[in-house]
Design an enzyme around this catalytic site. Structure first.
Site, PDB file in Angstrom:
ATOM      1  N   GLU A   1      47.536   5.971  18.021  1.00  0.00           N
ATOM      2  CA  GLU A   1      47.535   5.263  16.732  1.00  0.00           C
ATOM      3  C   GLU A   1      46.448   5.850  15.851  1.00  0.00           C
ATOM      4  O   GLU A   1      45.501   6.456  16.367  1.00  0.00           O
ATOM      5  CB  GLU A   1      47.280   3.763  16.940  1.00  0.00           C
ATOM      6  CG  GLU A   1      45.841   3.457  17.280  1.00  0.00           C
ATOM      7  CD  GLU A   1      45.646   2.121  17.984  1.00  0.00           C
ATOM      8  OE1 GLU A   1      46.022   1.109  17.411  1.00  0.00           O
ATOM      9  OE2 GLU A   1      45.098   2.131  19.094  1.00  0.00           O
TER      10      GLU A   1
ATOM     11  N   LYS B   1      43.143   6.459  13.659  1.00  0.00           N
ATOM     12  CA  LYS B   1      41.769   5.967  13.720  1.00  0.00           C
ATOM     13  C   LYS B   1      41.337   5.711  12.285  1.00  0.00           C
ATOM     14  O   LYS B   1      41.121   6.644  11.519  1.00  0.00           O
ATOM     15  CB  LYS B   1      40.875   7.015  14.375  1.00  0.00           C
ATOM     16  CG  LYS B   1      39.447   6.567  14.531  1.00  0.00           C
ATOM     17  CD  LYS B   1      38.682   7.564  15.375  1.00  0.00           C
ATOM     18  CE  LYS B   1      37.314   7.069  15.746  1.00  0.00           C
ATOM     19  NZ  LYS B   1      36.438   6.827  14.597  1.00  0.00           N
TER      20      LYS B   1
ATOM     21  N   ASP C   1      39.028   4.667   9.229  1.00  0.00           N
ATOM     22  CA  ASP C   1      37.612   4.808   8.935  1.00  0.00           C
ATOM     23  C   ASP C   1      37.087   3.508   8.336  1.00  0.00           C
ATOM     24  O   ASP C   1      37.046   3.343   7.124  1.00  0.00           O
ATOM     25  CB  ASP C   1      37.449   5.961   7.944  1.00  0.00           C
ATOM     26  CG  ASP C   1      36.183   6.732   8.217  1.00  0.00           C
ATOM     27  OD1 ASP C   1      35.479   6.379   9.178  1.00  0.00           O
ATOM     28  OD2 ASP C   1      35.906   7.671   7.466  1.00  0.00           O
TER      29      ASP C   1
ATOM     30  N   TYR D   1      42.752  -4.429  10.607  1.00  0.00           N
ATOM     31  CA  TYR D   1      43.838  -4.149  11.550  1.00  0.00           C
ATOM     32  C   TYR D   1      43.287  -4.137  12.965  1.00  0.00           C
ATOM     33  O   TYR D   1      42.157  -3.714  13.209  1.00  0.00           O
ATOM     34  CB  TYR D   1      44.605  -2.885  11.147  1.00  0.00           C
ATOM     35  CG  TYR D   1      44.347  -1.642  11.944  1.00  0.00           C
ATOM     36  CD1 TYR D   1      43.173  -0.924  11.755  1.00  0.00           C
ATOM     37  CD2 TYR D   1      45.277  -1.195  12.875  1.00  0.00           C
ATOM     38  CE1 TYR D   1      42.950   0.228  12.481  1.00  0.00           C
ATOM     39  CE2 TYR D   1      45.061  -0.045  13.605  1.00  0.00           C
ATOM     40  CZ  TYR D   1      43.886   0.659  13.404  1.00  0.00           C
ATOM     41  OH  TYR D   1      43.674   1.786  14.121  1.00  0.00           O
TER      42      TYR D   1
ATOM     43  N   LYS E   1      40.078  13.953  16.619  1.00  0.00           N
ATOM     44  CA  LYS E   1      39.682  13.998  15.212  1.00  0.00           C
ATOM     45  C   LYS E   1      40.469  15.034  14.416  1.00  0.00           C
ATOM     46  O   LYS E   1      40.874  16.062  14.951  1.00  0.00           O
ATOM     47  CB  LYS E   1      38.185  14.339  15.120  1.00  0.00           C
ATOM     48  CG  LYS E   1      37.261  13.268  15.664  1.00  0.00           C
ATOM     49  CD  LYS E   1      37.340  12.028  14.814  1.00  0.00           C
ATOM     50  CE  LYS E   1      36.135  11.113  14.941  1.00  0.00           C
ATOM     51  NZ  LYS E   1      34.919  11.583  14.335  1.00  0.00           N
TER      52      LYS E   1
ATOM     53  N   CYS F   1       4.002  23.901   0.778  1.00  0.00           N
ATOM     54  CA  CYS F   1       4.686  22.622   0.619  1.00  0.00           C
ATOM     55  C   CYS F   1       4.861  22.314  -0.869  1.00  0.00           C
ATOM     56  O   CYS F   1       3.886  22.337  -1.622  1.00  0.00           O
ATOM     57  CB  CYS F   1       3.869  21.524   1.293  1.00  0.00           C
ATOM     58  SG  CYS F   1       4.463  19.869   0.945  1.00  0.00           S
TER      59      CYS F   1
ATOM     60  N   CYS G   1       2.484  19.062  -1.724  1.00  0.00           N
ATOM     61  CA  CYS G   1       1.021  19.041  -1.712  1.00  0.00           C
ATOM     62  C   CYS G   1       0.405  20.426  -1.802  1.00  0.00           C
ATOM     63  O   CYS G   1      -0.821  20.549  -1.883  1.00  0.00           O
ATOM     64  CB  CYS G   1       0.497  18.320  -0.469  1.00  0.00           C
ATOM     65  SG  CYS G   1       0.710  19.260   1.048  1.00  0.00           S
TER      66      CYS G   1
ATOM     67  N   CYS H   1       5.036  21.547   6.656  1.00  0.00           N
ATOM     68  CA  CYS H   1       3.855  21.499   5.811  1.00  0.00           C
ATOM     69  C   CYS H   1       2.669  21.184   6.708  1.00  0.00           C
ATOM     70  O   CYS H   1       2.737  20.301   7.557  1.00  0.00           O
ATOM     71  CB  CYS H   1       4.046  20.387   4.777  1.00  0.00           C
ATOM     72  SG  CYS H   1       2.525  19.772   4.080  1.00  0.00           S
TER      73      CYS H   1
ATOM     74  N   CYS I   1      -0.841  15.271   2.699  1.00  0.00           N
ATOM     75  CA  CYS I   1       0.429  15.491   2.005  1.00  0.00           C
ATOM     76  C   CYS I   1       1.046  14.143   1.647  1.00  0.00           C
ATOM     77  O   CYS I   1       1.383  13.354   2.525  1.00  0.00           O
ATOM     78  CB  CYS I   1       1.383  16.285   2.885  1.00  0.00           C
ATOM     79  SG  CYS I   1       3.005  16.506   2.112  1.00  0.00           S
TER      80      CYS I   1
HETATM   81  S1  IVH Z   1      39.571   1.746  20.154  1.00  0.00           S
HETATM   82  C1  IVH Z   1      36.109   0.703  23.500  1.00  0.00           C
HETATM   83  N1  IVH Z   1      41.198   2.290  18.216  1.00  0.00           N
HETATM   84  O1  IVH Z   1      36.371   3.947  15.963  1.00  0.00           O
HETATM   85  C2  IVH Z   1      36.250   1.169  22.075  1.00  0.00           C
HETATM   86  N2  IVH Z   1      38.882   2.310  17.755  1.00  0.00           N
HETATM   87  O2  IVH Z   1      34.555   5.914  17.001  1.00  0.00           O
HETATM   88  C3  IVH Z   1      37.668   1.150  21.695  1.00  0.00           C
HETATM   89  N3  IVH Z   1      38.332   2.771  15.422  1.00  0.00           N
HETATM   90  O3  IVH Z   1      34.229   1.635  17.500  1.00  0.00           O
HETATM   91  C4  IVH Z   1      37.871   1.472  20.274  1.00  0.00           C
HETATM   92  N4  IVH Z   1      40.400   2.972  14.700  1.00  0.00           N
HETATM   93  O4  IVH Z   1      35.429   0.951  15.331  1.00  0.00           O
HETATM   94  C5  IVH Z   1      39.921   2.148  18.581  1.00  0.00           C
HETATM   95  N5  IVH Z   1      42.762   2.701  16.586  1.00  0.00           N
HETATM   96  C6  IVH Z   1      41.502   2.568  16.943  1.00  0.00           C
HETATM   97  C7  IVH Z   1      40.451   2.719  16.020  1.00  0.00           C
HETATM   98  C8  IVH Z   1      39.138   2.589  16.476  1.00  0.00           C
HETATM   99  C9  IVH Z   1      39.125   2.996  14.362  1.00  0.00           C
HETATM  100  C10 IVH Z   1      36.872   2.768  15.409  1.00  0.00           C
HETATM  101  C11 IVH Z   1      36.253   1.646  16.207  1.00  0.00           C
HETATM  102  C12 IVH Z   1      35.406   2.325  17.246  1.00  0.00           C
HETATM  103  C13 IVH Z   1      35.159   3.643  16.595  1.00  0.00           C
HETATM  104  C14 IVH Z   1      34.806   4.699  17.621  1.00  0.00           C
END
Ligand code: IVH
Length: 704
Positions: A117, A119, A121, A231, A321, A413, A416, A431, A437
């Site tokens: 799924e 991730k 931000d 979500y 990522k 520096c 200073c 420095c 400083c």
């Molecule tokens: S699972 C045990 N699923 O990413 C931790 N995290 O970099 C399980 N995050 O702390 C986390 N989307 O805040 C999970 N689909 C997703 C996510 C997700 C965003 C965040 C979450 C986590 C952080 C880790």
């Protein structure tokens, strides 16, 4: 890279990553891009892999996020909220699946189903439902303790106050609070329009910071005006689970009325996962919210349970990522910033350019070597990279080779005028002005009051700078001499604000030993090392007694006749480490601590603080009990149900030490079929021997 260089670099990375964690998690004001942050983490991991014995107590690989903010009340999570390990290349994902198989002792071709799924931000949040009713919402904080944001979360339309359907007695939903890209842009415009002085209008750097800043408001009324969304992606403590797979539970959570990822899928092989990753990546720019990767999770919950966690992240999940976004622009100027330890950091000022929808104007250049490596000068065209945040990274110089002179890094520096030097084996130019400083002094003061140090609320950099300029604040002790009268005599200070600041300072007149040690800003002493020292010495007096004797020991060790310098240094280092006698503290850190206290003015800083009426609080011992706590266990022979790694992790989670060979120090031997010499030795020594089933019984009993 030599071992000494690696140790040095790891120390730097620990400090740097900790600083960025605080900027990101606590201050909602990151200085570097996610991609750059990830690169630091990757470098750290690679070095730790190469030099496993150099892994630091305060290593970023062992930590999650940053501590909670002071203005919200705190709550200890029933189950810790952890982070995720990252994968960057397809091979990392394949390795992850292999690791899962190995840990579970499965055949190399066994099918492992995983969910995938996006991730998002945002910032993670835990929602506790009792009898289907929302009773508590908390942010992740440092993973163990979060901030209570229940009232704030109640204002988010995506989060139901009451769940629908057949819900367990108690269920903690975990997920992400985020802001859409469009809402983020609209919020920034609104903040700008509403500000009295547009120059000073609060502007969020990106949707994630906007979400964090909006959620962590003291006044939930403010949160209500911010368009936040939620979500779900998992759960914490629960009284019962509605299914035995990740996908099953996520579907149940959706059926109760909480949003889950639209692109949640389940795959039984690597190609399936990677296909889903590519599909999500392809529509990334068109999604209404920022995502930075795809998260894969082992679907079977019994497997998740067995895989457990290592350090800060589960073994059963990984974040794959996306690569960072790039653009070309002109480097207009190189500015030099001076930090607390005198480090000169070059920053590239850029001609504004849009990278993946965000306007970028600054990029970090790290240090002198980096400028040389890139061969950049003002006026050059450079390729920059960002992945969601403010200060991205300069990747390469795109200017055709021309006979222009290279950039000359300052020899003095800029603050200073003292000479700036680079010590042997160091990357950074510093420095040498030390306490003369102003930049260093101000940064030291700022560090002293920062959240993880004394945490004095209301004493921000603007006040520190202006108090410093006027001579009101010269060293940390002066903080404790600030009075309401002194503040009121200043322009723009009113009764209430003066009173608040004095009260905030008074509240910190009894700092715990670890915070004070961290606040002093001793090189290489991050929060974790400070905590290790505090746990070891418990009181300031005991700590200083150690310092004095260690300094004497160090001074006494001189080359003996015929001994070369290197040998003597080794001997001295060994003695210093023994004298400091603290777990995880090696020669470099130990010497840095001694160097600090060898300087009379540093000792003065502390004696002045004490003279100003500050009392350093001792550490009270914490006890942790479990049946095999403190025992040494040896596993031998072949285990059937468990892999060695899992067995070892179980033992360690019960507070036991795992050894590779049987000796008089061994307390317990767990033997499987085929055990040979170790079993015999255990019998000779009269050590208790049990089989795998009996071991599992101990584990089950201990876990209740
Ligand atoms: S699972 C045990 N699923 O990413 C931790 N995290 O970099 C399980 N995050 O702390 C986390 N989307 O805040 C999970 N689909 C997703 C996510 C997700 C965003 C965040 C979450 C986590 C952080 C880790």
């Amino acid at each position: 890279m030599t071992e000494a260089e690696a140790a040095e670099r790891l120390a730097f990375l620990a400090a740097e990553i900790a600083r960025h964690n605080a900027l990101y998690h606590t201050d909602d004001a990151p200085e570097i891009s996610d991609a750059e942050y990830d690169a630091l983490g990757r470098e750290n991991a690679a070095l730790e892999k190469q030099f496993p014995h150099l892994v630091r107590a305060d290593s970023p690989s062992r930590q999650v996020g940053a501590a909670p903010a002071a203005h919200l009340s705190k709550v200890r999570h029933a189950l810790p909220m952890l982070s995720l390990d990252n994968a960057f290349a397809d091979e990392d994902v394949a390795d992850f699946i292999d690791r899962v198989r190995r840990y579970l002792n499965l055949p190399t071709d066994a099918e492992v189903a995983l969910t995938a799924e996006p991730k998002i931000d945002g910032l993670s949040c835990s929602l506790r439902y009792e009898k289907g009713v929302l009773v508590l919402a908390a942010t992740r904080g440092d993973g163990t303790t979060g901030e209570v944001v229940t009232d704030n979360v109640r204002t988010i339309p995506d989060v139901p106050q009451r769940l629908a359907g057949d819900v367990p007695e108690m269920f903690e939903v975990r997920g992400e609070v985020y802001m859409s890209k469009a809402d983020f842009a609209a919020l920034n415009s609104r903040l700008l329009a509403e500000a009295d002085d547009p120059e000073k209008a609060r502007q969020f750097a990106n949707p994630r910071n906007a979400a964090a800043g909006s959620l962590r408001q003291k006044d939930a009324g403010v949160t209500a005006t911010r368009p936040l969304r939620f979500y779900a992606h998992g759960w914490g403590e629960v009284s019962a689970l509605p299914a035995d797979t990740q996908l099953g539970v996520m579907r149940a959570i959706a059926s109760w009325g909480l949003p889950i990822a639209q692109d949640l899928g389940r795959f039984t092989d690597l190609d399936g996962l990677l296909g889903h990753y590519r599909a999500i990546e392809a529509k990334r720019a068109d999604l209404p919210f920022d995502i930075d990767g795809v998260v894969y999770k082992v679907d079977r919950l019994d497997w998740q349970q067995r895989l457990g966690f290592v350090a800060r992240a589960p073994r059963w999940a990984i974040a794959h990522k996306f690569p960072a976004e790039k653009a070309e622009t002109e480097l207009v100027a190189i500015d030099i910033q001076v930090g607390r330890t005198g480090k000169l950091t070059p920053v590239a000022r850029l001609k504004p350019v849009s990278v993946g929808g965000v306007t970028v104007t600054n990029a970090t250049l790290h240090n002198k070597d980096e400028i040389k490596r890139l061969g950049v000068r003002p006026g050059d065209r450079v390729l920059i990279q960002r992945a969601g945040d403010v200060i991205p990274q300069v990747l390469e110089n795109r200017t055709p080779e021309a006979a222009r002179p290279p950039y000359v890094f300052p020899t003095h520096c800029p603050e200073c005028g003292s000479e700036a030097v680079r010590e042997e084996g160091e990357v950074d130019v510093r420095c040498t002005g030390g306490l003369i400083c102003p930049a260093q002094r101000v940064e030291r003061l700022r560090h002293f009051v920062s959240r993880h140090a004394l945490d004095i609320e209301g004493l921000g950099i603007t006040h520190i700078e202006s108090f410093f300029r006027d001579g009101l604040l010269q060293s940390p002790a002066d903080i404790f001499k600030l009075t309401k009268e002194k503040l009121l005599s200043r322009e723009r200070w009113a009764e209430i604000s003066a009173q608040n600041l004095v009260a905030a300072i008074d509240a910190k007149r009894r700092p715990p030993l670890d915070r004070l040690l961290y606040a002093l800003g001793i090189r290489h002493v991050g929060e974790v090392t400070a905590r290790d020292l505090a746990r070891r010495y418990r009181s300031w007096e005991a700590f200083m007694a150690m310092i004095d004797s260690a300094l004497a020991i160090r001074a006494d060790i001189q080359p003996v006749l015929g001994e070369d310098e290197r040998k003597c240094l080794q001997r001295r280092n060994k003695a210093v480490v023994e004298a400091v006698a603290t777990p995880n503290i090696g020669p470099e850190v130990a010497n840095a601590i001694l160097d600090f206290f060898e300087e009379p003015h540093n000792r003065e800083v502390v004696s002045d603080i004490l003279a100003a009426g500050v009392e350093i609080e001792d550490v009270v011992h914490e006890v942790r009990e479990s049946p095999v706590t403190g025992k040494t266990v040896v596993f031998t022979g072949s285990l059937e149900e468990l892999s060695r790694d899992e067995a070892k992790a179980q033992a360690e989670s019960l507070g036991a030490k795992v050894a590779g060979s049987v000796s008089a120090k061994t307390d317990l031997v767990v033997a499987g079929p085929g055990a040979g010499s170790k079993l015999k030795k255990a019998a000779d020594l009269g050590i208790e021997v049990i089989d795998e089933a009996a071991w599992l019984e101990i584990v089950r009993a201990a876990r209740g």
